[in-house]
Design a protein around this motif. Structure first.
Motif, mmCIF file in Angstrom:
data_model
loop_
_atom_site.group_PDB
_atom_site.id
_atom_site.type_symbol
_atom_site.label_atom_id
_atom_site.label_comp_id
_atom_site.label_asym_id
_atom_site.label_seq_id
_atom_site.Cartn_x
_atom_site.Cartn_y
_atom_site.Cartn_z
ATOM 1 N N ARG A 379 0.822 -1.207 0.000
ATOM 2 C CA ARG A 379 0.000 0.000 0.000
ATOM 3 C C ARG A 379 0.861 1.265 0.000
ATOM 4 N NH1 ARG A 379 -2.783 -3.531 -1.061
ATOM 5 N NH2 ARG A 379 -4.852 -4.061 -0.276
ATOM 6 N N GLY A 380 2.126 1.109 -0.302
ATOM 7 C CA GLY A 380 3.000 2.282 -0.301
ATOM 8 C C GLY A 380 2.850 3.083 -1.570
ATOM 9 N N ALA A 381 3.697 4.141 -1.701
ATOM 10 C CA ALA A 381 3.663 4.983 -2.891
ATOM 11 C C ALA A 381 4.091 4.168 -4.101
ATOM 12 C CB ALA A 381 4.562 6.195 -2.705
ATOM 13 N N SER A 382 3.381 4.364 -5.215
ATOM 14 C CA SER A 382 3.746 3.646 -6.439
ATOM 15 C C SER A 382 5.086 4.125 -6.941
ATOM 16 C CB SER A 382 2.669 3.862 -7.518
ATOM 17 O OG SER A 382 2.608 5.234 -7.852
ATOM 18 N N LEU A 383 5.841 3.198 -7.486
ATOM 19 C CA LEU A 383 7.175 3.521 -8.007
ATOM 20 C C LEU A 383 7.052 3.876 -9.476
ATOM 21 C CD1 LEU A 383 10.228 3.624 -7.439
ATOM 22 C CD2 LEU A 383 10.340 1.239 -8.147
ATOM 23 N N LEU A 384 7.048 5.151 -9.804
ATOM 24 C CA LEU A 384 6.894 5.602 -11.172
ATOM 25 C C LEU A 384 8.235 5.610 -11.878
ATOM 26 C CD1 LEU A 384 4.403 8.542 -10.614
ATOM 27 C CD2 LEU A 384 3.876 6.160 -11.157
ATOM 28 N N ASP A 385 8.195 5.658 -13.207
ATOM 29 C CA ASP A 385 9.419 5.661 -14.006
ATOM 30 C C ASP A 385 10.258 6.879 -13.717
ATOM 31 O OD1 ASP A 385 8.351 4.060 -17.086
ATOM 32 O OD2 ASP A 385 8.515 3.335 -15.040
ATOM 33 N N ASP A 386 9.593 7.977 -13.364
ATOM 34 C CA ASP A 386 10.350 9.198 -13.119
ATOM 35 C C ASP A 386 10.538 9.450 -11.636
ATOM 36 O OD1 ASP A 386 7.746 9.668 -12.499
ATOM 37 O OD2 ASP A 386 7.556 11.593 -13.582
ATOM 38 N N HIS A 387 10.559 8.381 -10.867
ATOM 39 C CA HIS A 387 10.765 8.527 -9.428
ATOM 40 C C HIS A 387 12.084 9.246 -9.159
ATOM 41 C CE1 HIS A 387 10.412 7.472 -5.167
ATOM 42 N NE2 HIS A 387 11.675 7.107 -5.221
ATOM 43 N N PRO A 388 12.093 10.310 -8.355
ATOM 44 C CA PRO A 388 13.323 11.090 -8.161
ATOM 45 C C PRO A 388 14.470 10.235 -7.653
ATOM 46 C CG PRO A 388 11.409 12.233 -7.245
ATOM 47 C CD PRO A 388 10.945 10.873 -7.609
ATOM 48 N N GLY A 389 15.570 10.285 -8.364
ATOM 49 C CA GLY A 389 16.780 9.580 -7.937
ATOM 50 C C GLY A 389 16.756 8.099 -8.210
ATOM 51 N N GLY A 390 15.612 7.564 -8.690
ATOM 52 C CA GLY A 390 15.535 6.137 -8.894
ATOM 53 C C GLY A 390 15.964 5.730 -10.283
ATOM 54 N N SER A 391 16.553 4.549 -10.385
ATOM 55 C CA SER A 391 16.941 4.027 -11.691
ATOM 56 C C SER A 391 16.638 2.547 -11.805
ATOM 57 C CB SER A 391 18.439 4.262 -11.920
ATOM 58 O OG SER A 391 19.203 3.612 -10.920
ATOM 59 N N GLY A 392 15.853 1.999 -10.830
ATOM 60 C CA GLY A 392 15.583 0.570 -10.838
ATOM 61 C C GLY A 392 14.738 0.136 -12.016
ATOM 62 N N ILE A 393 13.577 0.787 -12.221
ATOM 63 C CA ILE A 393 12.710 0.413 -13.324
ATOM 64 C C ILE A 393 13.388 0.705 -14.650
ATOM 65 C CG2 ILE A 393 10.561 1.026 -14.500
ATOM 66 C CD1 ILE A 393 9.206 1.169 -11.849
ATOM 67 N N ARG A 394 14.082 1.843 -14.731
ATOM 68 C CA ARG A 394 14.789 2.151 -15.966
ATOM 69 C C ARG A 394 15.836 1.082 -16.278
ATOM 70 N NH1 ARG A 394 16.255 6.826 -14.746
ATOM 71 N NH2 ARG A 394 18.434 6.517 -14.159
ATOM 72 N N GLY A 395 16.557 0.644 -15.248
ATOM 73 C CA GLY A 395 17.557 -0.403 -15.462
ATOM 74 C C GLY A 395 16.936 -1.712 -15.901
ATOM 75 N N MET A 396 15.774 -2.085 -15.311
ATOM 76 C CA MET A 396 15.110 -3.318 -15.741
ATOM 77 C C MET A 396 14.637 -3.205 -17.189
ATOM 78 S SD MET A 396 12.939 -4.623 -12.393
ATOM 79 C CE MET A 396 12.200 -3.060 -11.920
ATOM 80 N N ALA A 413 -4.462 -2.880 -10.233
ATOM 81 C CA ALA A 413 -5.823 -2.520 -9.834
ATOM 82 C C ALA A 413 -6.094 -3.086 -8.449
ATOM 83 C CB ALA A 413 -6.831 -3.082 -10.838
ATOM 84 N N GLY A 414 -6.536 -2.247 -7.557
ATOM 85 C CA GLY A 414 -6.800 -2.692 -6.194
ATOM 86 C C GLY A 414 -5.620 -2.534 -5.259
ATOM 87 N N GLY A 415 -4.514 -2.009 -5.753
ATOM 88 C CA GLY A 415 -3.363 -1.764 -4.891
ATOM 89 C C GLY A 415 -2.187 -2.655 -5.217
ATOM 90 N N GLY A 416 -1.027 -2.165 -4.853
ATOM 91 C CA GLY A 416 0.179 -2.925 -5.115
ATOM 92 C C GLY A 416 0.831 -2.524 -6.431
ATOM 93 N N PHE A 417 1.809 -3.282 -6.814
ATOM 94 C CA PHE A 417 2.609 -2.963 -7.995
ATOM 95 C C PHE A 417 2.901 -4.247 -8.732
ATOM 96 C CE2 PHE A 417 6.223 -1.184 -10.365
ATOM 97 C CZ PHE A 417 5.756 0.095 -10.639
ATOM 98 N N ALA A 418 3.057 -4.155 -10.056
ATOM 99 C CA ALA A 418 3.321 -5.338 -10.878
ATOM 100 C C ALA A 418 4.435 -5.042 -11.859
ATOM 101 C CB ALA A 418 2.060 -5.775 -11.622
ATOM 102 N N VAL A 419 5.286 -6.028 -12.049
ATOM 103 C CA VAL A 419 6.375 -5.960 -13.020
ATOM 104 C C VAL A 419 6.290 -7.193 -13.903
ATOM 105 C CG1 VAL A 419 8.872 -6.056 -13.335
ATOM 106 C CG2 VAL A 419 7.911 -4.623 -11.537
ATOM 107 N N ARG A 420 6.352 -6.982 -15.202
ATOM 108 C CA ARG A 420 6.333 -8.108 -16.141
ATOM 109 C C ARG A 420 7.402 -7.891 -17.189
ATOM 110 N NH1 ARG A 420 5.016 -8.950 -21.233
ATOM 111 N NH2 ARG A 420 4.439 -11.078 -21.903
ATOM 112 N N ALA A 421 8.186 -8.940 -17.457
ATOM 113 C CA ALA A 421 9.217 -8.887 -18.489
ATOM 114 C C ALA A 421 9.169 -10.173 -19.284
ATOM 115 C CB ALA A 421 10.595 -8.683 -17.884
ATOM 116 N N ALA A 422 9.251 -10.047 -20.611
ATOM 117 C CA ALA A 422 9.347 -11.211 -21.505
ATOM 118 C C ALA A 422 10.678 -11.123 -22.227
ATOM 119 C CB ALA A 422 8.182 -11.224 -22.496
#
Length: 455
Positions: A379-396, A413-422
């Motif tokens: 239920r925390g803050a969503s991690l957006l691509d432009d999160h200040p100082g962050g490079s995790g999603i960009r690196g993935m 939807a309904g909370g939380g975060f999802a990551v999918r890579a093919a």
């Protein structure tokens, strides 16, 4: 991580003439001109002695009907010209055009004085080559054409019959121009100019190849730095986050529950050890040639169980499932899949908010690709691509794009975060260290020692 040198052994070879010390070529030219001219004078003197009985220069010659030629005996001026030409070549790199002009004048003066035929033209030939290679093509071609025309114009005005060449008492006892003489001089000049052009083009192609290699090496170095930056980010972000969480737990439970605090401290020790080992493996790529490569195994899905155990020790409820036939993967896809799971767990630890938090990790082996899904119900803050100082999603995303795969990340939807890579499975698979081809759900403690050993 490989630390082998990028290129094969360098073969020893002679340096290019342009890399020689500036005095080497003039010294060689001096030796050729001096000894060649002395030999030519000796031959001319012998011919004059041989034909003395029938008048100078008109006898039967060498017995085959050919005639000898007259020559002016080398005097102080002749020796000065022979020595000055090679000496001027010391300036050919800094002043190519003046060097060409000066050696051309000396060569013309030498033949106007009717000194012995010999390699006196060597200095001006080298000067022509140097001027063209230096880029003064128009000057070399036009200057040579004008010089040849002027020389034969002068000889047409002041020249004497060939049989009177070198007659004493004349300052310039040069012979009149002939078809044979003009053909020889023009042919030699064209041969030198064309050879110089070939040398120039060869040098340009070599320089272009060198520039291309340098640009390719710079590009590879930039890609390597980017790859290492991603590796270090994934390693440090994951392990330092785990250390931070466990340190908070240990401080909170230090007085009330010493045993639980001890478990947290043990997890901190294991995470710090893992971080140090991974850093040594990444930085090991910077070793000098000849040093041994890191002996620890490369990160990959074979170590997934160990990664999930550390996430559970940090307080996450991790549900992991592997579908499809588990098999060895190409090194790039194997490492990328592992790092994506690792970075996703790190982001859950840092951003999912207060617990309890459940993470679902899904690894699907397919025929041509491997799919990685990591979802949480935080239920925390969503991690957006432009999160200040962050490079995790960009690196993935960069990891997936580098392999030609796809990547998606965002709030559920309904909370939380999802990551999918093919990730497409291109290239040769790595050897399967554990030989595990099983399909099923992973859990804590599963896997062989090779999988759990860490790097």
């Amino acid at each position: 991580m490989s630390t082998s040198p990028p290129h094969g052994a360098v073969r020893a070879h002679w340096p290019r003439p342009s890399a020689w010390p500036v005095w080497v070529v003039p010294l060689l030219v001096l030796a050729v001109e001096f000894f060649g001219t002395m030999a030519a004078q000796h031959g001319a003197s012998r011919d004059r002695t041989w034909n003395r009985g029938d008048g100078w220069g008109h006898g039967p010659g060498w017995g085959d009907g050919s005639h000898t030629y007259g020559t002016t005996h080398l005097d102080a001026l002749g020796f000065a010209i022979v020595l000055a030409g090679p000496a001027l070549l010391l300036l050919r790199r800094r002043y190519p055009v003046p060097t060409l002009a000066a050696t051309g004048l000396l060569t013309g003066l030498y033949f106007l004085r009717a000194y012995p035929y010999g390699p006196a033209f060597a200095a001006v030939g080298v000067a022509m080559l140097g001027a063209i290679v230096a880029g003064h093509r128009l000057v070399a071609w036009a200057g040579t054409a004008v010089s040849v025309a002027v020389y034969f114009g002068i000889t047409a005005l002041i020249g004497v019959p060939f049989g009177e060449r070198g007659t004493p008492g004349r300052p310039f006892p040069v012979e009149e121009p002939s078809v044979g003489g003009v053909s020889v001089v023009v042919g030699w000049s064209l041969a030198v100019l064309v050879t110089a052009e070939l040398v120039r083009m060869t040098g340009q192609r070599a320089a272009e190849r060198a520039r291309t290699r340098a640009e390719e090496e710079r590009r590879q170095a930039s890609e390597e730095r980017l790859r290492m930056a991603r590796e270090l980010h994934d390693v440090l972000a994951h392990n330092i986050s785990m250390i931070n969480v466990q340190a908070g737990v240990a401080l909170h439970l230090m007085d009330g529950d010493p045993e639980q605090a001890r478990t947290a401290l043990a997890a901190i020790k294991e995470a710090s050890k893992e971080a140090l080992t991974e850093m040594r493996s990444v930085i090991g790529a910077l070793r000098a040639q000849g040093e041994t490569a890191p002996r620890s195994p490369t990160a990959g899905l074979g170590r997934l169980d160990d990664l999930l155990d550390r996430a559970r020790s940090a307080g996450l409820a991790v549900d992991a499932e592997i579908t499809g036939k588990r098999r060895p993967l190409p090194a790039g896809a194997d490492l990328a899949a592992f790092r994506i799971v690792q970075e996703s767990l790190t982001n859950v630890t840092r951003h999912a908010g207060p617990g309890p938090v459940t993470v679902r990790v899904r690894i699907a082996y397919r025929e041509r690709e491997i799919e990685v899904r990591v979802e949480d119900d935080g239920r925390g803050a969503s991690l957006l691509d432009d999160h200040p100082g962050g490079s995790g999603i960009r690196g993935m995303r960069e990891r997936a794009a580098a392999l030609g795969g796809t990547f998606d990340a965002g709030p559920r939807a309904g909370g939380g975060f999802a990551v999918r890579a093919a990730l497409p499975l291109n290239g040769e698979p790595e050897d399967d260290a554990d030989g595990d081809g099983a399909t099923g759900t992973t859990g804590a403690g599963e896997g062989t020692p090779a999988e759990r050993g860490g790097r």
